[in-house]
Scaffold this active site. Structure first.
Site, PDB file in Angstrom:
ATOM      1  N   HIS A   1       1.874   4.874  -2.720  1.00 26.24           N
ATOM      2  CA  HIS A   1       2.067   6.294  -2.431  1.00 26.24           C
ATOM      3  C   HIS A   1       3.474   6.745  -2.828  1.00 26.24           C
ATOM      4  CE1 HIS A   1      -1.736   6.560  -0.429  1.00 26.24           C
ATOM      5  NE2 HIS A   1      -1.395   5.821   0.607  1.00 26.24           N
TER       6      HIS A   1
ATOM      7  N   HIS B   1       0.840  -1.204   0.000  1.00 26.17           N
ATOM      8  CA  HIS B   1       0.000   0.000   0.000  1.00 26.17           C
ATOM      9  C   HIS B   1       0.876   1.255   0.000  1.00 26.17           C
ATOM     10  CE1 HIS B   1      -3.484   2.505   1.456  1.00 26.17           C
ATOM     11  NE2 HIS B   1      -2.477   3.224   1.929  1.00 26.17           N
ATOM     12  N   GLU B   2       1.822   1.302   0.919  1.00 24.59           N
ATOM     13  CA  GLU B   2       2.684   2.478   1.022  1.00 24.59           C
ATOM     14  C   GLU B   2       3.568   2.630  -0.208  1.00 24.59           C
ATOM     15  OE1 GLU B   2       2.042   4.579   3.204  1.00 24.59           O
ATOM     16  OE2 GLU B   2       0.764   3.311   4.458  1.00 24.59           O
TER      17      GLU B   2
END
Length: 431
Positions: free
Chosen positions: A25, A21-22
């Site tokens: 980003h 997920h990170e």
């Protein structure tokens, strides 16, 4: 050993999902030239870290999430000098401190690499990239499970043949009473191991028991069933009878259908990409409904954690609970290795769908809490352009900080209750 292995596998999978997920980003931010000083999985004290280029990558002690720190998340306030605000209010000190801390991360040479300086559509992509990474991972996991391993289904090979027909109210015994009529299947000579290849002249798709079952239920009178028995293929002609049974689409509804009297051999069959799309869509809808219903689940969760009440087996579960479920399933002796792999893949896919939807909620400090201000800013800019007005500038996300702190406190409290419930009153698997 298998119990511990299951816990470790699920925990590692969840931590990978957080890091994945990170990574969304991080990659999107780097693509648009935003500086990213930190990339961490977990919170609290740093257990390990390593600096690569301008970014410090690491793992922290509390495994309840992760974060990517980008510079310039909060824009400077209009008409103010850094650290000197002319405004007052119950939350103004908090907002000013956060704004000042954000500005301290920005070196003079990085002034044009701040998050807030990017166009709204770029900021939306950066913040949405994390949740969509989870969606991508969920699709991959479902594809591996459904297309690579297969899904539990029923074959068109007969497992058992009912020898007689009994009323629904009669006690179910292994031996038929002397006055019980034979079932249509038994009377026609169907045997366990027979493979049904055609029904009333229409070919039957292998491992598609559902379609065959629907055809049997809809037929009436004498039918023709083509079977393979060993090297032979021949027709049998049972005469179906009518009976009451559960609706295939609604188990709570009883319908009048035709009855043959056979059960299929369970199997695991690979499916195509359409099944993956349908499965993902179905899980997204059901998970979205579960997230909406979270507030009404709180009383039961609190009661099961602290008051000894019975745990809602369909209720929410945390990282500890998910890992424990994985351990219990792997430790169970009634499942094959293939079934264990399928369970772990599907469970981890469900976790990623949950992360995808939950992080899109328009609440700070969640990702949706940054997406919503960027959308509003884009709308304001478009309206100002149409009306011939000057650019209104960036939306001041710092004003949402009080909401962010309240949401964070609620999330911490919810996580604590969930942790206690998962430890003292865990969800029990039905086996």
């Amino acid at each position: 050993m298998m119990f511990v292995l299951g816990i470790l596998l699920l925990f590692a999978g969840i931590m990978f999902s957080v890091a994945w997920h990170e990574l969304g980003h991080y990659l999107a931010a780097r693509k648009f030239g935003i500086k990213v000083p930190e990339f961490f999985v977990g919170f609290g004290k740093t257990l390990w870290s390593r600096k690569v280029g301008e970014t410090e990558f690491g793992v922290k002690m509390i495994p309840l999430g992760g974060y990517v720190r980008m510079i310039g998340m909060l824009p400077p306030a209009k008409g103010e000098t850094l650290g000197r605000s002319r405004r007052t209010g119950p939350f103004q000190g908090l907002i000013d401190d956060a704004r000042q801390q954000s500005a301290m991360d920005v070196l003079p040479e990085d002034a044009n690499r701040q998050f807030y300086t990017r166009a709204p559509w770029k900021r939306i992509i950066v913040m949405a990239a994390g949740p969509f990474q989870n969606l991508i991972l969920a699709v991959i996991l479902f594809a591996i499970a459904i297309m690579g391993v297969g899904v539990p289904t029923s074959s068109t090979t007969i497992s058992t043949v009912s020898q007689c027909v009994l009323p629904a109210t009669a006690p179910q015994t292994e031996q038929c009473p002397a006055d019980a009529p034979p079932s249509p299947a038994a009377a026609a000579g169907l045997l366990p191991g027979d493979k049904i290849v055609a029904f009333n002249g229409a070919p039957v798709t292998e491992n598609d028991w559902r379609s065959l079952q629907e055809a049997i239920r809809a037929a009436s009178g004498t039918v023709t069933i083509t079977v393979e028995r060993g090297d032979q293929r021949f027709d049998l002609t049972p005469t179906l009878i009518r009976t009451q049974a559960q609706d295939l689409n609604d188990p709570n509804r009883v319908v009048d259908v035709s009855f043959l009297g056979v059960t299929p051999v369970p199997t695991i069959a690979r499916q195509g990409p359409v099944t993956v799309v349908v499965a993902v869509g179905d899980v997204i809808v059901r998970t979205g409904q579960a997230i909406i219903n979270l507030p009404e689940r709180l009383p039961n969760l609190f009661g099961s954690a602290f008051l000894g009440e019975e745990r809602d087996q369909d209720g929410p579960v945390g990282i500890v609970g998910v890992s424990r479920i994985g351990g219990e399933f792997l430790a169970a002796e009634d499942f094959t290795a293939t079934q264990r792999v399928l369970f772990l893949l599907n469970l981890l896919a469900l976790v990623n769908i949950s992360l995808f939807l939950f992080n899109l909620l328009p609440l700070p400090p969640l990702d949706g809490g940054q997406i919503f201000p960027a959308l509003w800013e884009a709308i304001r800019k478009r309206i100002a352009r149409v009306r011939g007005k000057p650019d209104p500038g960036p939306v001041d996300a710092a004003k949402l900080l009080p909401v962010a702190y309240v949401v964070a406190l609620l999330f911490i409290g919810w996580s604590a209750i969930l942790l206690v419930a998962d430890v003292v009153n865990p969800i029990q698997l039905p086996f």
